[in-house]
Enzyme design. Structure first.
Site, short mmCIF file in Angstrom:
data_model
loop_
_atom_site.label_atom_id
_atom_site.label_comp_id
_atom_site.label_asym_id
_atom_site.label_seq_id
_atom_site.Cartn_x
_atom_site.Cartn_y
_atom_site.Cartn_z
N TYR A 63 1.15 -1.28 -0.01
CA TYR A 63 -0.02 0.06 0.19
C TYR A 63 0.85 1.54 0.17
CZ TYR A 63 -3.64 -3.87 1.82
OH TYR A 63 -4.03 -4.94 1.83
N HIS A 128 -0.38 -12.15 0.90
CA HIS A 128 -0.86 -11.07 -0.02
C HIS A 128 -1.74 -11.72 -1.10
CE1 HIS A 128 -1.22 -6.30 -0.19
NE2 HIS A 128 -2.33 -7.27 -0.71
P1 NAD Z 1 -13.19 0.13 1.46
O1 NAD Z 1 -14.59 -0.18 0.57
O2 NAD Z 1 -13.12 0.61 2.46
O3 NAD Z 1 -13.29 1.76 0.93
C1 NAD Z 1 -12.10 2.71 1.18
C2 NAD Z 1 -12.91 3.75 0.60
O4 NAD Z 1 -13.51 4.68 0.99
C3 NAD Z 1 -11.61 5.00 0.94
O5 NAD Z 1 -11.23 5.73 -0.39
C4 NAD Z 1 -11.74 5.47 1.63
O6 NAD Z 1 -11.24 6.90 2.05
C5 NAD Z 1 -13.65 5.36 1.28
N1 NAD Z 1 -14.55 5.91 2.88
C6 NAD Z 1 -14.36 4.98 4.05
N2 NAD Z 1 -15.31 5.79 4.43
C7 NAD Z 1 -16.20 5.92 4.25
C8 NAD Z 1 -17.12 7.03 4.23
N3 NAD Z 1 -17.82 6.80 5.43
N4 NAD Z 1 -18.15 7.71 3.67
C9 NAD Z 1 -17.14 7.90 2.85
N5 NAD Z 1 -16.10 7.57 1.81
C10 NAD Z 1 -15.51 6.78 3.35
O7 NAD Z 1 -11.96 -0.81 0.38
P2 NAD Z 1 -10.48 -0.74 0.70
O8 NAD Z 1 -9.52 0.64 1.62
O9 NAD Z 1 -10.02 -1.43 -0.03
O10 NAD Z 1 -10.67 -1.91 2.10
C11 NAD Z 1 -10.26 -1.97 3.28
C12 NAD Z 1 -9.12 -2.67 3.32
O11 NAD Z 1 -9.07 -4.22 3.65
C13 NAD Z 1 -8.08 -2.16 3.02
O12 NAD Z 1 -7.61 -0.90 3.64
C14 NAD Z 1 -7.07 -2.77 3.63
O13 NAD Z 1 -6.62 -2.88 4.82
C15 NAD Z 1 -7.75 -4.34 3.41
N6 NAD Z 1 -8.07 -5.32 2.44
C16 NAD Z 1 -6.96 -5.85 1.24
C17 NAD Z 1 -7.29 -6.49 0.62
C18 NAD Z 1 -6.29 -7.98 0.15
O14 NAD Z 1 -5.64 -8.26 1.51
N7 NAD Z 1 -6.51 -8.22 -0.51
C19 NAD Z 1 -7.51 -5.78 -0.73
C20 NAD Z 1 -8.54 -5.15 0.15
C21 NAD Z 1 -9.17 -4.47 1.01
#
Ligand code: NAD
Length: 323
Positions: A63, A128
């Protein structure tokens, strides 16, 4: 102005003995992968999350090319609380420069991550996005290397992450029971795609902890919409946009509805939401709190589900097996 909410509920994470908050802090936004985030905002978001009862923080060297780990490390250090009060996961095998699931690389990787996080150990080390490697290498080389790191005390538990759900059964069917402690699935338990549901009985039978990430479908279910790199089809993007517009017209918020949708299923130990500011943390914790007090807005949810029917469970290719 301090906002005071009751602490978030904790849920058991499989057989690990860890108890994760129902909402987890996804730290990928701290790597500025959605939009630029200042160090000050990152540290403040981590503090607010911890103060409001979020005890689980997830990051990866991938990230923002190590930036997320560094920012999270600063935020956690600034809390000044005992290490046992929070749970941290990071990952290995996926880097800014590409994939490498070799034993040698993942063994080096954890030391680099611990230095950036300013920690002596992580609670969970995930392989990952394993669909981009050879799954047999994950089973025969990567996971055994992670077991050595577990014995060395650098991680307490081992996890695997990725998009296609078949990767989880492939690996879990081939490793001794108790070897993989948790799985992290993303974009498969949100209003537009709930396919993780079918896999829950299998995962529970294996005793693994279930982390579901991206309840906002990586920005699809937000008012601001997804980042430019988002892999969804134009059809899926515009359906989600229409759903968000529908909510706005009713004075509702699609992100709140989406987080509540994911939180309802208690078989999921923690729902990881990506957050980059104090405001987002407060909104998302408030969504969980409102759910506990008032339940879901079933009327708006069914309207949104109706808008999303044509794209329901539509996903995108990921990994070398599928591309
Ligand atoms: P998410 O669906 O959580 O969306 C994140 C986006 O939504 C960001 O732009 C954030 O700023 C925004 N957001 C958060 N709260 C909000 C709100 N209340 N209103 C409007 N916008 C809002 O997607 P993500 O960040 O990709 O997934 C969450 C976490 O899960 C990641 O940060 C990561 O730690 C993990 N993840 C891991 C993998 C993997 O291991 N392959 C893949 C995806 C996500």
């Amino acid at each position: 102005m301090a906002v005071s909410y009751p602490k978030l509920p904790l849920r058991e994470l499989g057989n690990t003995g860890l108890k994760t908050s129902s909402v987890g802090f996804g730290a990928s936004p701290l790597g500025s992968v959605f939009s630029p985030v200042s160090e000050e905002d990152a540290v403040a978001a981590v503090r607010e999350a911890f103060c409001l009862g979020i005890n689980f923080f997830d990051t990866s060297p991938y990230y923002g090319r190590n930036l997320s780990e560094k920012m999270l490390g600063k935020g956690l250090k600034a809390l000044g609380v005992p290490r046992s009060e929070y749970i941290v996961s990071t990952k290995c095998g996926r880097y800014g420069e590409g994939f490498d699931f070799s034993a040698e690389r993942v063994t080096r990787s954890i030391d680099e991550s611990l230095a950036r996080l300013q920690l002596d150990y992580v609670d969970i080390l995930h392989c990952h996005d394993i669909e981009f490697g050879s799954l047999d290498q994950i089973v025969n080389e990567t996971i055994p290397a992670l077991q050595k790191l577990k014995e060395a005390g650098k991680t307490r538990f081992i996890g695997i992450t990725g998009l296609p759900l078949e990767i989880f059964t492939y690996v879990l069917d081939r490793v001794p029971p108790g070897t993989v402690d948790v799985i992290l699935s993303y974009c498969h338990y949100s209003i537009n795609d709930s396919t993780l549901l079918d896999l829950l009985p299998y995962l529970k039978s294996k005793g693994v902890g279930i982390i579901s990430a991206s309840p906002l479908a990586m920005g699809l279910l937000t008012d601001q919409g997804p980042p430019e790199w988002h892999p969804a089809s134009p059809e899926l993007k515009s359906a989600c946009q229409a759903a968000a517009a529908h909510c706005r017209k009713k004075g509702k918020n699609i992100s709140k509805l989406a987080i509540q949708y994911s939180l309802v299923n208690k078989d999921i130990s923690t729902v990881l939401v990506g957050m980059n500011s104090v405001g987002q943390v407060e909104e998302n914790v408030a969504a969980a709190e409102e759910l506990a007090t008032f339940g879901r807005d079933e009327e708006t949810l069914s309207e949104v589900e109706a808008i999303l029917i044509p794209v329901k469970n539509q996903t995108w290719p990921s990994g070398i097996q599928n591309s």
